[in-house]
Design a protein around this motif. Sequence first.
Motif, PDB file in Angstrom:
ATOM      1  N   GLN A 142       0.825  -1.205   0.000  1.00 60.21           N
ATOM      2  CA  GLN A 142       0.000   0.000   0.000  1.00 60.21           C
ATOM      3  C   GLN A 142       0.863   1.259   0.000  1.00 60.21           C
ATOM      4  O   GLN A 142       0.494   2.275  -0.604  1.00 60.21           O
ATOM      5  N   ASN A 143       2.003   1.185   0.657  1.00 60.07           N
ATOM      6  CA  ASN A 143       2.920   2.323   0.637  1.00 60.07           C
ATOM      7  C   ASN A 143       3.435   2.574  -0.778  1.00 60.07           C
ATOM      8  O   ASN A 143       3.577   3.721  -1.221  1.00 60.07           O
ATOM      9  N   THR A 144       3.702   1.489  -1.516  1.00 66.34           N
ATOM     10  CA  THR A 144       4.150   1.609  -2.905  1.00 66.34           C
ATOM     11  C   THR A 144       3.068   2.226  -3.774  1.00 66.34           C
ATOM     12  O   THR A 144       3.346   3.114  -4.599  1.00 66.34           O
ATOM     13  N   VAL A 300      -4.401  15.479   2.835  1.00 65.78           N
ATOM     14  CA  VAL A 300      -5.437  14.713   3.533  1.00 65.78           C
ATOM     15  C   VAL A 300      -5.388  13.246   3.130  1.00 65.78           C
ATOM     16  O   VAL A 300      -5.535  12.344   3.954  1.00 65.78           O
ATOM     17  N   VAL A 301      -5.174  12.995   1.830  1.00 66.71           N
ATOM     18  CA  VAL A 301      -5.096  11.603   1.371  1.00 66.71           C
ATOM     19  C   VAL A 301      -3.876  10.918   1.977  1.00 66.71           C
ATOM     20  O   VAL A 301      -3.933   9.737   2.350  1.00 66.71           O
ATOM     21  N   LEU A 302      -2.763  11.656   2.082  1.00 66.49           N
ATOM     22  CA  LEU A 302      -1.585  11.097   2.739  1.00 66.49           C
ATOM     23  C   LEU A 302      -1.921  10.704   4.180  1.00 66.49           C
ATOM     24  O   LEU A 302      -1.580   9.607   4.639  1.00 66.49           O
ATOM     25  N   MET A 303      -2.624  11.584   4.876  1.00 66.89           N
ATOM     26  CA  MET A 303      -2.980  11.306   6.265  1.00 66.89           C
ATOM     27  C   MET A 303      -3.961  10.132   6.365  1.00 66.89           C
ATOM     28  O   MET A 303      -3.840   9.292   7.256  1.00 66.89           O
ATOM     29  N   SER A 304      -4.919  10.069   5.440  1.00 63.52           N
ATOM     30  CA  SER A 304      -5.885   8.968   5.486  1.00 63.52           C
ATOM     31  C   SER A 304      -5.225   7.637   5.146  1.00 63.52           C
ATOM     32  O   SER A 304      -5.575   6.597   5.703  1.00 63.52           O
ATOM     33  N   THR A 305      -4.250   7.672   4.234  1.00 63.52           N
ATOM     34  CA  THR A 305      -3.499   6.457   3.924  1.00 63.52           C
ATOM     35  C   THR A 305      -2.739   5.980   5.153  1.00 63.52           C
ATOM     36  O   THR A 305      -2.713   4.786   5.462  1.00 63.52           O
ATOM     37  N   ALA A 306      -2.150   6.933   5.865  1.00 60.83           N
ATOM     38  CA  ALA A 306      -1.439   6.578   7.097  1.00 60.83           C
ATOM     39  C   ALA A 306      -2.402   5.993   8.114  1.00 60.83           C
ATOM     40  O   ALA A 306      -2.074   5.042   8.825  1.00 60.83           O
ATOM     41  N   LYS A 307      -3.619   6.522   8.183  1.00 62.37           N
ATOM     42  CA  LYS A 307      -4.571   6.059   9.183  1.00 62.37           C
ATOM     43  C   LYS A 307      -5.041   4.644   8.909  1.00 62.37           C
ATOM     44  O   LYS A 307      -5.407   3.906   9.819  1.00 62.37           O
ATOM     45  N   ILE A 308      -5.067   4.236   7.660  1.00 68.03           N
ATOM     46  CA  ILE A 308      -5.447   2.862   7.323  1.00 68.03           C
ATOM     47  C   ILE A 308      -4.242   1.937   7.427  1.00 68.03           C
ATOM     48  O   ILE A 308      -4.312   0.858   8.019  1.00 68.03           O
ATOM     49  N   ASN A 309      -3.118   2.372   6.868  1.00 65.92           N
ATOM     50  CA  ASN A 309      -1.941   1.517   6.826  1.00 65.92           C
ATOM     51  C   ASN A 309      -1.286   1.357   8.190  1.00 65.92           C
ATOM     52  O   ASN A 309      -0.499   0.433   8.398  1.00 65.92           O
ATOM     53  N   ASP A 310      -1.597   2.260   9.130  1.00 65.63           N
ATOM     54  CA  ASP A 310      -1.002   2.111  10.460  1.00 65.63           C
ATOM     55  C   ASP A 310      -1.445   0.819  11.128  1.00 65.63           C
ATOM     56  O   ASP A 310      -0.691   0.214  11.898  1.00 65.63           O
TER      57      ASP A 310
END
Length: 474
Positions: A142-144, A300-310
């Motif tokens: 997901q990070n990729t 915001v999308v960066l933050m939401s990605t972090a919130k799921i991938n965390d």
Amino acid sequence: MAATPKAGAAPSAARRGDAPGTGGAHEAKSIGSDDYSLTRVPRDKRFGFWSMLLQWLAQSGSISQFTLGATIGVGMTFKDAFLAFTLGAVILEVVIFAIGLAGMREGLATPMLTRWVGFGRNGSALVSFVIAVSLVGWFGVQNTIFGNSVSALIGGPAWMWCLLAGAAITALVIFGFRYMAVFAKIVTPLFFAMVAWSVVSTLKDHSIGDLIDSPAPGATIPLAVAATAIAGGYMTGAIVAPEMTRYNRKGSHVFLQSAASMILSEYIVGMTGVLLGHLVKSNEVSHIVLSTSGAFGVIVVLMSTAKINDWNLYGSSLGVVNFFQVVFGKRLHRGVITIVLGVAGTALSAVGIMTHFTDFLSVLGVAIPPIGGIIVAEYWVVKRMRKPLDDTRDAETLPKSSPTWVPMSLAIWIAAFCVGKFYEGGIPALNSLATAFVLYSVLGLLGWVRPYGTSALDDDEATAARDTAPVSAA
């Protein structure tokens, strides 16, 4: 590895009034929070309804969910897509609630729960290894995907965005559940406000009724295939629901919060994706959200990605801690493990290696659902090994011993995996889960599922349990 105090060297966390997740004086010497990785989460350290609800809803906020909806919309009518999302949501909610409620009652994450629920101590190490590899793998994948998407949208090398996202997520997860909850409170409202504005701006000049009634613009997708993508794609997350629900206070909260997450994720986000798929006649809809939102949208999308991938990184760290405790007798600190896993996953994603492991991770995706089937069958149907948990639940301590091996559970696990992997009908993830549940329930009630050997609680684990026990249980 965290230094472990001798028995009685430090008062309990509850007596000192430490912050939730600090776990004791020995953790002050380590980075981040251990977050009760090998113990029950005390009742007085759990979170209220609204904090936990935002954690659940944060898992629904994903650009990839819009893409999934658009993919299904390209191959299905709106009515058929609604049926597919309903089927997927019901399957997921049943699994999440059955497993999540067990995690809430016991205050234990999935790797620890399996010691007394179906697998035994050594079997839990295998469970932990499979879960850890799968979750950290998807963290990297997901990070990729994120790095490539942002690079294509605003420029810059993809590896740079991978490094930035991976570092941000790792830094968040190091400090544990408390900070992840605070982050969810910030990100979740921003993400959905931004998405709502982007989608409304896109659809305002088009007839929603016409889009709903329009035929599928692409090749037809069968209902079973669509339901597989919906339910199977999140099944691993459902199996590790106790990682979150162990912080819940009530079973009703688990149901209401997980159901709210399903409604938002499947019916609102997913079905909006279906409409966008009908509009652009393609599953390439992520640019609609990103391109209409500017730099703020990217943030915001960066933050939401972090919130799921965390949660991928968090669950993996818990699995590794249990694995090393069982196999090597070493109690590693969860914060330190998070750094190692985060650096590894981020580095591999930055160089583009992780995308080559998606087939392998998909295989693990079929191997993990049987774990859930066995947990549900043992905890709620057979109930032969969970008695030590029942006896120690009120005291919020761990049982003094656990079964060492449960060979029949491993045989059931292998059989269920084979059904999910090689049987071509139905939904693979659901096939493997249902097979494990039925086999364990039947064989367990017949008395054929028997533990072999007994393993006493290690000194490190016993010390950790005492340090995190509330005053009434000390």
